[in-house]
Design a protein around this motif. Structure first.
Motif, PDB file in Angstrom:
ATOM      1  N   LEU A   1       0.844  -1.193   0.000  1.00  0.00           N
ATOM      2  CA  LEU A   1       0.000   0.000   0.000  1.00  0.00           C
ATOM      3  C   LEU A   1       0.881   1.247   0.000  1.00  0.00           C
ATOM      4  O   LEU A   1       2.061   1.193   0.340  1.00  0.00           O
ATOM      5  CB  LEU A   1      -0.915  -0.020   1.226  1.00  0.00           C
TER       6      LEU A   1
ATOM      7  N   LEU B   1      -2.949 -14.266   0.694  1.00  0.00           N
ATOM      8  CA  LEU B   1      -1.670 -13.545   0.660  1.00  0.00           C
ATOM      9  C   LEU B   1      -1.214 -13.350  -0.783  1.00  0.00           C
ATOM     10  O   LEU B   1      -1.268 -14.275  -1.593  1.00  0.00           O
ATOM     11  CB  LEU B   1      -0.603 -14.350   1.418  1.00  0.00           C
TER      12      LEU B   1
ATOM     13  N   TYR C   1      -8.172 -12.379   3.461  1.00  0.00           N
ATOM     14  CA  TYR C   1      -7.358 -12.012   2.295  1.00  0.00           C
ATOM     15  C   TYR C   1      -6.396 -13.131   1.929  1.00  0.00           C
ATOM     16  O   TYR C   1      -5.612 -13.555   2.794  1.00  0.00           O
ATOM     17  CB  TYR C   1      -6.484 -10.795   2.610  1.00  0.00           C
TER      18      TYR C   1
ATOM     19  N   ARG D   1       5.119  -9.200  10.133  1.00  0.00           N
ATOM     20  CA  ARG D   1       4.129  -8.329  10.758  1.00  0.00           C
ATOM     21  C   ARG D   1       4.471  -8.343  12.241  1.00  0.00           C
ATOM     22  O   ARG D   1       4.075  -9.265  12.973  1.00  0.00           O
ATOM     23  CB  ARG D   1       2.739  -8.905  10.512  1.00  0.00           C
TER      24      ARG D   1
ATOM     25  N   ASP E   1      -9.390  -8.083   9.753  1.00  0.00           N
ATOM     26  CA  ASP E   1      -8.711  -8.574   8.547  1.00  0.00           C
ATOM     27  C   ASP E   1      -7.793  -9.735   8.913  1.00  0.00           C
ATOM     28  O   ASP E   1      -6.971  -9.602   9.834  1.00  0.00           O
ATOM     29  CB  ASP E   1      -7.776  -7.493   7.968  1.00  0.00           C
TER      30      ASP E   1
ATOM     31  N   GLU F   1      -9.766   2.492   9.481  1.00  0.00           N
ATOM     32  CA  GLU F   1      -8.822   1.378   9.612  1.00  0.00           C
ATOM     33  C   GLU F   1      -7.856   1.652  10.757  1.00  0.00           C
ATOM     34  O   GLU F   1      -7.435   2.786  10.951  1.00  0.00           O
ATOM     35  CB  GLU F   1      -8.016   1.223   8.315  1.00  0.00           C
ATOM     36  N   ALA F   2      -7.501   0.584  11.468  1.00  0.00           N
ATOM     37  CA  ALA F   2      -6.563   0.730  12.581  1.00  0.00           C
ATOM     38  C   ALA F   2      -5.667  -0.495  12.658  1.00  0.00           C
ATOM     39  O   ALA F   2      -6.040  -1.570  12.180  1.00  0.00           O
ATOM     40  CB  ALA F   2      -7.324   0.890  13.889  1.00  0.00           C
TER      41      ALA F   2
ATOM     42  N   GLY G   1      -6.602  -4.508  11.369  1.00  0.00           N
ATOM     43  CA  GLY G   1      -5.718  -5.436  10.657  1.00  0.00           C
ATOM     44  C   GLY G   1      -5.089  -6.368  11.674  1.00  0.00           C
ATOM     45  O   GLY G   1      -4.335  -5.935  12.533  1.00  0.00           O
TER      46      GLY G   1
HETATM   47  C1  LIG Z   1      -4.690  -0.653   5.275  1.00  0.00           C
HETATM   48  S1  LIG Z   1      -4.430  -2.309   5.818  1.00  0.00           S
HETATM   49  C2  LIG Z   1      -5.303  -2.380   7.363  1.00  0.00           C
HETATM   50  C3  LIG Z   1      -5.000  -1.396   8.513  1.00  0.00           C
HETATM   51  C4  LIG Z   1      -3.661  -1.333   9.187  1.00  0.00           C
HETATM   52  N1  LIG Z   1      -2.727  -0.629   8.358  1.00  0.00           N
HETATM   53  C5  LIG Z   1      -3.093  -2.664   9.583  1.00  0.00           C
HETATM   54  O1  LIG Z   1      -2.289  -3.200   8.823  1.00  0.00           O
HETATM   55  O2  LIG Z   1      -3.430  -3.148  10.650  1.00  0.00           O
HETATM   56  C6  LIG Z   1      -5.414  -3.222   4.694  1.00  0.00           C
HETATM   57  C7  LIG Z   1      -5.472  -4.745   4.747  1.00  0.00           C
HETATM   58  O3  LIG Z   1      -5.147  -5.307   3.477  1.00  0.00           O
HETATM   59  C8  LIG Z   1      -4.644  -6.626   3.637  1.00  0.00           C
HETATM   60  N2  LIG Z   1      -3.448  -6.774   2.790  1.00  0.00           N
HETATM   61  C9  LIG Z   1      -2.566  -5.815   2.471  1.00  0.00           C
HETATM   62  N3  LIG Z   1      -1.596  -6.323   1.670  1.00  0.00           N
HETATM   63  C10 LIG Z   1      -1.868  -7.636   1.483  1.00  0.00           C
HETATM   64  C11 LIG Z   1      -1.230  -8.697   0.769  1.00  0.00           C
HETATM   65  N4  LIG Z   1      -0.101  -8.513   0.099  1.00  0.00           N
HETATM   66  N5  LIG Z   1      -1.804  -9.902   0.791  1.00  0.00           N
HETATM   67  C12 LIG Z   1      -2.950 -10.091   1.478  1.00  0.00           C
HETATM   68  N6  LIG Z   1      -3.574  -9.136   2.177  1.00  0.00           N
HETATM   69  C13 LIG Z   1      -3.047  -7.926   2.188  1.00  0.00           C
HETATM   70  C14 LIG Z   1      -4.309  -6.802   5.109  1.00  0.00           C
HETATM   71  O4  LIG Z   1      -5.192  -7.738   5.675  1.00  0.00           O
HETATM   72  C15 LIG Z   1      -4.525  -5.421   5.704  1.00  0.00           C
HETATM   73  O5  LIG Z   1      -5.082  -5.474   6.972  1.00  0.00           O
END
Ligand SMILES: C[S@@+](CC[C@H](N)C(=O)[O-])C[C@H]1O[C@@H](n2cnc3c(N)ncnc32)[C@H](O)[C@@H]1O
Ligand code: SF4
Length: 444
Positions: free
Chosen positions: A64, A237, A235, A179, A204, A140-141, A165
């Motif tokens: 992101l 991976l 999600y 993580r 998530d 989101e948090a 998340g």
């Molecule tokens: C903006 S983040 C959530 C909020 C916060 N930044 C956190 O990580 O706790 C969005 C979500 O997308 C999912 N995500 C991001 N990148 C991913 C990836 N490469 N594969 C699978 N899920 C992914 C994760 O579950 C993550 O919680």
């Protein structure tokens, strides 16, 4: 794991949460004024999205648009820029423009302090005119930043959905996904979130992590279920270029990883269905009878979105636009620094014009990937005709693979296997033009 392109028959081509993807956006040499872009657009039920591109850490899987930490003063300067952008965007909208939905995303919006979150809400309300207490507001948090003082501000300002998340409740899996968190901290954060009383908690989780088994995946799900979340996002991976996991290299053959992810998806889906959850899309599950903190009267297929912040997109019917996009830390920092230094926010800089059949494709992608499917009458009312007339080759390929559900002539709907292959279905609906732009995009 690997970052080589997916096998052509992989169920995991890409997550299509918006069409077209940002990698199909390009600099707009004409720099169209926002006032012209928004003139004549329906503005009675807009969506407002505020993007906060800061995190305490950079997780190994994440691509992101976000940076680690903020040097002295950067978050203040970022909020100052958001305020300037909000003023420019509001001036480009009609006087009667109304927001029906709001969200703070990231990165990690709760990276901001409680005082800064107050200011963020003030920008949404006073600058943009969104009535945060009257519309669904999703935030989101991350566990470490979900502190009591921040949650108190968010609850008081009208947050209806808090999305945490978690990724995994298993400490070894969290380490493997790079993580940095401990289960005890995650559970403590969930306790604080429940105590703050948000109507909807979303959790998530990620499947397909190295070392994750069906047993450990179901344990994570059960730990999540103990909190009775109103929503769960599962999600698969993905390991994308320039992320920490991509640098670590391949741990498992691609076909074995695909097979494992598909098996974990099915196990997770069946587990949640057996525990009273309804499937909304491949990733999203909602507990039966829980309040819908979602779109309300906003319809993502047709209504416009106003994004503020340097990672946010905005959608009008003719143009999707944003700022530059990157994953690499140096590039991200440069883009945020440029954003913070910007005085003139009256024009769109980077985007994609939605000409020809693109609005039809977008409508189809966004509706077909929902478990309930697409009402054919909606498509006909909007475009005339039907998807079968407009996209016969694509639909024939889905039918041949057994991905379309039979039975209801009023809906175009994916079968359970089709839903399991959502991340292949979506990309098969991309136009040749969008495909070419995405292929030519150089990750940075
Ligand atoms: C903006 S983040 C959530 C909020 C916060 N930044 C956190 O990580 O706790 C969005 C979500 O997308 C999912 N995500 C991001 N990148 C991913 C990836 N490469 N594969 C699978 N899920 C992914 C994760 O579950 C993550 O919680
Ligand atoms: S997963 Fe969340 S906390 Fe981790 S880097 Fe991405 S946005 Fe930041």
């Amino acid at each position: 794991m690997t970052t080589a392109p997916p096998r052509p028959d992989s169920p995991y081509q890409s997550y299509v949460y918006a069409y077209p993807h940002k990698t199909a956006y390009r600099p707009l040499p004409e720099r169209p004024p926002l006032r012209e872009l928004w003139a004549g657009e329906p503005q009675h039920a807009l969506s407002l999205y505020l993007h906060i591109p800061f995190c305490e850490v950079r997780c190994g899987f994440c691509n992101l648009f976000t940076r680690i930490g903020s040097p002295e003063g950067l978050t203040t300067a970022y909020l100052d820029a958001l305020e300037r952008q909000a003023a420019a965007v509001r001036a480009a909208l009609d006087d009667g423009a109304r927001f029906a939905l709001a969200a703070f995303g990231g990165g990690t919006p709760t990276y901001l302090t409680a005082g800064e979150l107050e200011r963020l809400c003030d920008i949404a309300e006073r600058r943009m005119g969104a009535d945060l207490r009257a519309v669904p507001l999703s935030v989101e948090a991350s566990p470490a930043t979900a502190t009591a003082d921040r949650l108190e501000v968010l609850a008081a300002r009208g947050t209806t959905r808090l999305s945490l998340g978690v990724q995994s409740f298993d400490d070894a899996e969290a380490r493997s996904a790079v993580r940095p968190q401990k289960r005890a901290e995650v559970e403590a954060a969930l306790g604080r979130i429940r105590a703050a009383g948000f109507p909807v908690l979303n959790i998530d989780l990620i499947y397909g992590i190295d070392g994750q088994t069906e047993a450990s995946w179901l344990r994570s799900l059960d730990t999540a279920l103990a909190w009775r979340p109103e929503e769960l996002y599962l999600y698969p991976l993905y390991v994308r270029p320039l992320t920490g996991l991509a640098r670590r290299g391949e741990q498992e053959s691609r076909s074995a990883w695909d097979t494992r992810r598909l098996a974990l998806y099915r196990a997770g889906r069946d587990h949640l269905l057996a525990h009273g959850y309804q499937q909304v899309s491949m990733r999203m599950f909602r507990r039966a009878a829980s309040p819908q903190a979602g779109a309300g009267e906003y319809a993502c297929q047709t209504d416009g979105m106003v994004g503020l912040g340097c990672g946010a997109r905005s959608y009008t019917s003719r143009l999707h636009y944003s700022f530059d996009y990157a994953v690499n830390a140096t590039e991200v920092r440069g883009i945020i620094d440029d954003y913070v230094a910007t005085e003139d926010f009256h024009r769109a800089e980077v985007g994609h014009w939605m000409g020809g059949a693109e609005p039809r494709r977008r409508h189809l992608v966004q509706s077909l990937l929902q478990a309930e499917g697409m009402p054919l009458a909606d498509y006909r009312a909007r475009f005339g005709g039907s998807p079968a007339e407009d996209f016969p080759a694509e639909l024939a390929r889905f039918a041949q693979r057994g991905w379309l559900a039979a039975g209801d002539p009023a809906f175009l709907r994916l079968s359970p296997e089709g839903l399991a292959h959502s991340d292949a279905v979506g990309p098969m609906l991309f136009s040749p033009g969008v495909r070419a732009l995405m292929a030519a995009y150089e990750a940075k």
